[in-house]
Structures are given as C-alpha cells and as structure tokens.
Design an enzyme around this catalytic site. Structure first.
Site, PDB file in Angstrom:
ATOM      1  N   LYS A 189     -24.034   0.396   8.771  1.00 26.80           N
ATOM      2  CA  LYS A 189     -24.712  -0.832   9.197  1.00 26.80           C
ATOM      3  C   LYS A 189     -23.997  -1.366  10.428  1.00 26.80           C
ATOM      4  O   LYS A 189     -22.874  -0.942  10.721  1.00 26.80           O
ATOM      5  CB  LYS A 189     -24.749  -1.857   8.063  1.00 26.80           C
ATOM      6  CG  LYS A 189     -23.404  -2.423   7.676  1.00 26.80           C
ATOM      7  CD  LYS A 189     -23.641  -3.509   6.649  1.00 26.80           C
ATOM      8  CE  LYS A 189     -22.398  -4.271   6.338  1.00 26.80           C
ATOM      9  NZ  LYS A 189     -22.596  -5.265   5.302  1.00 26.80           N
ATOM     10  N   ALA A 201     -37.217  -2.826   5.303  1.00 20.74           N
ATOM     11  CA  ALA A 201     -37.477  -1.401   5.066  1.00 20.74           C
ATOM     12  C   ALA A 201     -36.844  -0.597   6.192  1.00 20.74           C
ATOM     13  O   ALA A 201     -36.658  -1.095   7.297  1.00 20.74           O
ATOM     14  CB  ALA A 201     -38.975  -1.153   5.018  1.00 20.74           C
ATOM     15  N   ASP A 208       0.852  -1.187   0.000  1.00 25.42           N
ATOM     16  CA  ASP A 208       0.000   0.000   0.000  1.00 25.42           C
ATOM     17  C   ASP A 208       0.886   1.234   0.000  1.00 25.42           C
ATOM     18  O   ASP A 208       2.007   1.195   0.538  1.00 25.42           O
ATOM     19  CB  ASP A 208      -0.917  -0.003   1.231  1.00 25.42           C
ATOM     20  CG  ASP A 208      -2.119   0.917   1.041  1.00 25.42           C
ATOM     21  OD1 ASP A 208      -3.221   0.401   0.789  1.00 25.42           O
ATOM     22  OD2 ASP A 208      -1.940   2.151   1.104  1.00 25.42           O
ATOM     23  N   ARG A 239     -19.254  -8.647   2.142  1.00 22.44           N
ATOM     24  CA  ARG A 239     -20.037  -7.626   2.843  1.00 22.44           C
ATOM     25  C   ARG A 239     -19.244  -7.178   4.059  1.00 22.44           C
ATOM     26  O   ARG A 239     -18.660  -8.019   4.745  1.00 22.44           O
ATOM     27  CB  ARG A 239     -21.362  -8.215   3.350  1.00 22.44           C
ATOM     28  CG  ARG A 239     -22.304  -8.691   2.287  1.00 22.44           C
ATOM     29  CD  ARG A 239     -23.301  -9.678   2.889  1.00 22.44           C
ATOM     30  NE  ARG A 239     -22.629 -10.873   3.387  1.00 22.44           N
ATOM     31  CZ  ARG A 239     -23.194 -11.781   4.189  1.00 22.44           C
ATOM     32  NH1 ARG A 239     -24.431 -11.626   4.599  1.00 22.44           N
ATOM     33  NH2 ARG A 239     -22.519 -12.847   4.596  1.00 22.44           N
ATOM     34  N   CYS A 261     -20.205   1.165  -1.072  1.00 23.55           N
ATOM     35  CA  CYS A 261     -20.400   0.365  -2.282  1.00 23.55           C
ATOM     36  C   CYS A 261     -21.720   0.651  -3.005  1.00 23.55           C
ATOM     37  O   CYS A 261     -21.704   1.162  -4.127  1.00 23.55           O
ATOM     38  CB  CYS A 261     -20.304  -1.115  -1.952  1.00 23.55           C
ATOM     39  SG  CYS A 261     -18.714  -1.535  -1.204  1.00 23.55           S
ATOM     40  N   GLY A 292     -26.510   2.694   2.709  1.00 21.84           N
ATOM     41  CA  GLY A 292     -25.375   3.611   2.663  1.00 21.84           C
ATOM     42  C   GLY A 292     -24.123   2.794   2.409  1.00 21.84           C
ATOM     43  O   GLY A 292     -24.185   1.718   1.821  1.00 21.84           O
ATOM     44  N   GLU A 317     -15.054  -9.408  -6.166  1.00 18.89           N
ATOM     45  CA  GLU A 317     -15.239  -9.795  -4.766  1.00 18.89           C
ATOM     46  C   GLU A 317     -16.657  -9.425  -4.359  1.00 18.89           C
ATOM     47  O   GLU A 317     -17.164  -8.388  -4.762  1.00 18.89           O
ATOM     48  CB  GLU A 317     -14.221  -8.986  -3.949  1.00 18.89           C
ATOM     49  CG  GLU A 317     -14.188  -9.281  -2.508  1.00 18.89           C
ATOM     50  CD  GLU A 317     -13.879 -10.738  -2.242  1.00 18.89           C
ATOM     51  OE1 GLU A 317     -12.807 -11.200  -2.628  1.00 18.89           O
ATOM     52  OE2 GLU A 317     -14.745 -11.420  -1.652  1.00 18.89           O
ATOM     53  N   LYS A 362     -22.346   4.363  -4.447  1.00 22.12           N
ATOM     54  CA  LYS A 362     -21.425   4.765  -5.523  1.00 22.12           C
ATOM     55  C   LYS A 362     -21.574   3.852  -6.738  1.00 22.12           C
ATOM     56  O   LYS A 362     -21.477   4.305  -7.878  1.00 22.12           O
ATOM     57  CB  LYS A 362     -19.981   4.811  -5.008  1.00 22.12           C
ATOM     58  CG  LYS A 362     -19.167   3.568  -5.267  1.00 22.12           C
ATOM     59  CD  LYS A 362     -17.694   3.760  -5.020  1.00 22.12           C
ATOM     60  CE  LYS A 362     -16.986   2.450  -4.795  1.00 22.12           C
ATOM     61  NZ  LYS A 362     -16.879   1.538  -5.912  1.00 22.12           N
TER      62      LYS A 362
HETATM   63  C1  UGA Z   1     -22.365  -4.577  -0.495  1.00 19.21           C
HETATM   64  C2  UGA Z   1     -22.868  -5.910  -1.072  1.00 19.21           C
HETATM   65  O1  UGA Z   1     -23.892  -6.438  -0.215  1.00 19.21           O
HETATM   66  C3  UGA Z   1     -21.723  -6.917  -1.169  1.00 19.21           C
HETATM   67  O2  UGA Z   1     -22.179  -8.114  -1.761  1.00 19.21           O
HETATM   68  C4  UGA Z   1     -20.615  -6.298  -2.041  1.00 19.21           C
HETATM   69  O3  UGA Z   1     -19.517  -7.170  -2.169  1.00 19.21           O
HETATM   70  C5  UGA Z   1     -20.159  -5.006  -1.387  1.00 19.21           C
HETATM   71  O4  UGA Z   1     -21.282  -4.097  -1.289  1.00 19.21           O
HETATM   72  C6  UGA Z   1     -19.086  -4.408  -2.272  1.00 19.21           C
HETATM   73  O5  UGA Z   1     -19.379  -3.957  -3.366  1.00 19.21           O
HETATM   74  O6  UGA Z   1     -17.910  -4.467  -1.897  1.00 19.21           O
HETATM   75  P1  UGA Z   1     -21.859  -3.700   1.978  1.00 19.21           P
HETATM   76  O7  UGA Z   1     -21.570  -2.367   1.370  1.00 19.21           O
HETATM   77  O8  UGA Z   1     -20.932  -4.261   3.003  1.00 19.21           O
HETATM   78  O9  UGA Z   1     -21.937  -4.833   0.831  1.00 19.21           O
HETATM   79  O10 UGA Z   1     -23.287  -3.561   2.651  1.00 19.21           O
HETATM   80  P2  UGA Z   1     -24.693  -4.300   2.555  1.00 19.21           P
HETATM   81  O11 UGA Z   1     -24.750  -5.435   3.496  1.00 19.21           O
HETATM   82  O12 UGA Z   1     -25.024  -4.576   1.139  1.00 19.21           O
HETATM   83  O13 UGA Z   1     -25.651  -3.166   3.123  1.00 19.21           O
HETATM   84  C7  UGA Z   1     -25.773  -1.928   2.428  1.00 19.21           C
HETATM   85  C8  UGA Z   1     -26.770  -1.031   3.089  1.00 19.21           C
HETATM   86  O14 UGA Z   1     -28.087  -1.496   2.841  1.00 19.21           O
HETATM   87  C9  UGA Z   1     -26.645  -0.868   4.602  1.00 19.21           C
HETATM   88  O15 UGA Z   1     -26.736   0.513   4.898  1.00 19.21           O
HETATM   89  C10 UGA Z   1     -27.840  -1.629   5.152  1.00 19.21           C
HETATM   90  O16 UGA Z   1     -28.306  -1.085   6.364  1.00 19.21           O
HETATM   91  C11 UGA Z   1     -28.857  -1.433   4.024  1.00 19.21           C
HETATM   92  N1  UGA Z   1     -29.900  -2.482   3.969  1.00 19.21           N
HETATM   93  C12 UGA Z   1     -29.542  -3.766   3.729  1.00 19.21           C
HETATM   94  C13 UGA Z   1     -31.233  -2.140   4.118  1.00 19.21           C
HETATM   95  O17 UGA Z   1     -31.583  -0.961   4.316  1.00 19.21           O
HETATM   96  N2  UGA Z   1     -32.188  -3.116   4.029  1.00 19.21           N
HETATM   97  C14 UGA Z   1     -31.863  -4.414   3.801  1.00 19.21           C
HETATM   98  O18 UGA Z   1     -32.780  -5.257   3.731  1.00 19.21           O
HETATM   99  C15 UGA Z   1     -30.510  -4.747   3.647  1.00 19.21           C
END
Ligand code: UGA
Length: 440
Positions: A329, A258, A30, A152, A266, A263, A149, A269
C-alpha cells in the site's frame, strides 16, 4: 515511567518511540544487532511517515535507547512484547519469537520497585495464548495484560498516539486486574486524556478483538472485490456502488475500495491463523468463509491480468509491462504479500518483460539479484517504451501522473488501473485504453 519494548520491528520500534514521545523512559530490546545499531543512530529500518522525527527526537532527549541486552529490562515497570508472529507452514501463527522473548525476559522480571510490574502483550496471537502464558509471568510476581495494537502501516505514529480505542485484556483475579489496569492507565494517561475509549475485558476477548477486526476488514475488501466481478459481468460500476452502499451508516465507506486486493504482513496471515486456531478449537466451520475471503483476494489479481491480456489482443508474450507499485500500500516499503509483485510474477510467467517501480520499495527490491523482473528507479524509467501500464499501488506520485506526459514515454497507450484510483476520462483523453476493476 520506565518501560521496555521487546522486539523492535515495525510495531515495536514505533511503539517504543511513541511511548518516549509521551515522556516515558524507554529501552527497546531486539536480538538483531544491525536493527539495534540502525535505530540507535536514529535510522529507521523501514519507511513510515513521521517515524524518523519521533525516533530521532527521543533518542536526542535521552529517553529512548535500543539494545540487544535483555538484562537492561530489570527494574522497569512495564514490558511490552511486540515480536512478530509470522505464518507457520500450516497457516497457524508461529509463536517461536513470543516464547523466545518470554524466556529471555523471565530472569529479569520481578525487580521493579516503583509499584506493580506489568508485562503487556501486543503481538497478534492465537486466542488462548495469554491464559497459557499467565502462570509463567505470574511466577515472577509480574502481571500479564493483553493489550493489542491496531496500527496501520503508513499511519503507525498517528494510530499509536491517537488510537480509536484501547483494549486491556486483564487477569481473571480482580485485585491483579485492578493493579494492572491502574499501571496501564498511568502509562497511557496523555492518550486517555483525549477521551479515547478504554475497554476492559478478559484475555481471550482481547486476543479475539484484534484478529476479528482484521478478519472483518479483509472480508469487507473481498466483499467489494466480489461485487467488482459482478459489476464487470453485468456492466455496472463498483465505485458508484461502493459510494451508494457506504452512505448507509451501518455499512460505511471505508475499506470498500475495489482493486487488486489486500496484502501486507497482517491481513493475509491473520485470516489464515484465525482459521487454523478455529480448527484447533473444534469450530473450524465457523470461519470457513475466511477461506473464501482469501480466495476472492487471490482471484482479484487474476482479474487484473485477464484485463491486461485482453488489452494486448489476447497475449502478453514479449510485451513490455510497467508495474507501478511494489509496496502493498502507499506510504510503506513493505512488500510482504504484495499484490503488485504477485501480478508482476504472473506477467513474467506469461512471457512479458516486466519492469517494477516503487518510490519506497524499489531500493529494497533492487538488492535482490534473482528477481524475474527489472526494477526501475523512477516512474519515467518504468514508463519508457512500455506497451502496458499496471497501477498496483496508489502512491500519489502515480495517481497524479499526467497522462499526456505518460503518453510521450510509452510505446503502447494501455493502462490497467488496479486500484481504481485514476481519472479514466483524463487517461482516455490522452489516448489510452483504460481498464479498471469493476468499472466500465
Ligand atoms: C492492518 C489493519 O488495518 C490494522 O488495523 C492492524 O492493526 C494491522 O493490519 C495489524 O494487524 O497490525 P495494515 O496491514 O497496515 O493494517 O494495512 P491496511 O491499511 O489494513 O491495508 C491492507 C491491504 O488492504 C492493503 O494492501 C490495501 O491496499 C488493501 N485495501 C485496503 C484494499 O484493497 N481496499 C480497501 O478498501 C482498503
């Protein structure tokens, strides 16, 4: 195998440690000396369950090292590109770090004597990137694979070591494709031995699998949040609705919670970058719906504010509001595009005195001296004298909070459950006025 991981942020640091856990010798590279120093000492630069253990164990075993020196990558067999691709000013992905990584790697490629040398891209990139990079990588004799990849945050270690599926985007030339596949199969042998499906495809499809998966997940969340608005207007209950529609296995239960929306670094953006790329390809209209998905996500936060306002008689001015959760989250300290912080700022704009707390992200927030809201070290501090509570992140500490105890601390018994994660009956029985998203 000897492997290198270029870019030791969230994805790279976890990937490097997980590959060492599989038994490989890994060098993480890095450009940030502070990050390299922290990782080398076994100190994770972010909160991620299970990460500290695999980081420290593999540093201890001598299989995992970190450096700022690109020359150390020479001779390794697989080089992963795991640098960030942040949102640029136009919404399109900014590939500066990918290009810088390739440029820094190039002089050191082509020295592997163990067999075929592979550069494996893991960063989320606009479709077409791998095809553009291939001739550059091929000029060194190495093969390029796009190997997205799907981890989560909060489950990063588990997702890396036990993924749902593996995707290899392979070169078009059959012999190169076969040699690259064999190298990755050897690298991932312990994972593949679990029977994890491994899907072979071309570069553009592999790039698209990643971004379309995130677009679909974002769409699913915005769909249920749109249903929440309808439930609010029509007197329905979105949690019962989600439960019922999710029982149709074609729909499924997951990602139908819901609340105040998605946020993180990932989903927000990626849906914007995907739209920008579709525009460039001349098919912008195909992804116009993602602008709606984005819009619904913004609106769902306002929805929570409207509830908060009406709970306090139409004005939030001078009200003391406790926002529980700054991380996007639970089990993360990532505050990028945080729905809770967006709400906190809007509450401040409406004249409220806001105090934010978060079990993991509070120390990060507290470093910023220009915040428009206060940061409380813990739940008790945040709740003390609050007129209103907003649950923004469903940390277990908050969902298990005893409402009777909370009632002894607050000034006004009002709570907006922005994640539909609390037991309405228990909070009402403790004397709280309770509101949630899409629930009566
Ligand atoms: C997300 C994807 O889920 C991964 O599969 C992916 O690899 C990753 O982006 C990436 O591109 O690297 P992540 O950003 O860790 O993963 O978060 P998520 O678990 O997807 O949650 C995203 C947001 O959605 C959180 O703010 C969560 O609170 C919200 N959410 C999730 C909801 O509001 N409702 C739901 O039912 C599920």
């Amino acid at each position: 195998m000897n492997i290198t991981v270029i870019g030791c942020g969230y994805l790279g640091a976890v990937h490097a440690s997980a590959m060492a856990e599989l038994g490989h010798r890994v060098v993480g590279v890095d450009v940030d000396p502070d990050k390299v120093a922290a990782l080398s000492e076994g100190r994770p630069p972010f909160h991620e369950p299970g990460f500290t253990e695999i980081l420290q164990r593999n540093i201890g075993s001598g299989r995992l090292t970190f450096t700022t020196d690109f020359a150390t990558i020479g001779g390794a067999q697989v080089h992963f590109i795991t640098v960030g691709t942040p949102q640029g000013p136009s919404g399109a992905a900014d590939l500066t770090y990918v290009h810088a990584a390739i440029e820094a790697m190039l002089p050191h490629l082509g020295r592997c004597t163990d067999g075929a040398e592979v550069v494996a891209g893991k960063s989320t990139v606009p479709v077409g990137t791998a095809a553009r990079l291939e001739p550059v990588i091929a000029s060194t004799g190495a093969l390029l694979v796009w190997n997205p990849e799907f981890l989560r945050e909060g489950f990063a270690v588990e997702d890396t070591l036990h993924p749902d599926r593996m995707v290899y985007g392979l070169p078009g030339e059959p012999d190169g494709a076969e040699r690259a596949r064999a190298v990755l199969d050897e690298l991932y042998a312990p994972i593949l031995a679990e029977g994890i499906p491994r899907l072979l495809m071309d570069y553009p499809t592999a790039e698209l699998v990643k971004i379309s998966a995130n677009a679909f997940l974002a769409t699913k969340i915005s769909f249920i949040n749109a249903m929440a608005s309808i439930c609010d207007a029509a007197g329905g209950d979105v949690t019962s609705l989600a439960r019922a529609i999710g029982m149709d296995t074609r729909i499924g239960h997951r990602f139908l919670r819901a609340g105040i929306g998605f946020g993180g670094g990932c989903l927000p953006k990626d849906i914007r970058a995907f739209q920008a790329r579709a525009e460039e390809l001349g098919v912008g209209e195909a992804l116009e719906f993602l602008a709606e998905v984005d819009q619904i996500n913004e609106e769902t936060r306002h929805h929570a504010l409207v509830k908060a306002r009406s709970m306090l008689g139409g004005s939030l001015n001078r009200a003391r509001v406790a926002v529980l959760g700054a991380a996007f989250k639970p089990d993360s300290d990532d505050i990028r595009c945080s729905p809770g912080l967006a709400i906190a700022s809007e509450l401040v704009d409406e004249g409220a005195q806001v105090v934010v707390t978060d079990p993991a992200a509070a120390p990060i927030l507290a470093r910023d001296v220009d915040l428009p809201y206060d940061v409380a070290d813990d739940l008790e501090d945040a709740l003390t004298a609050a007129d209103l509570i907003v649950l923004a992140t469903e940390w277990t500490q908050y969902t298990h909070c005893d409402p009777v105890w909370a009632a002894t601390l607050v000034n006004g018994r009002n709570i907006v459950d922005g994640r539909n994660a609390l037991n309405p009956k228990a909070w009402r029985e403790a004397g709280f006025t309770y509101a949630a998203i899409g629930r009566q």
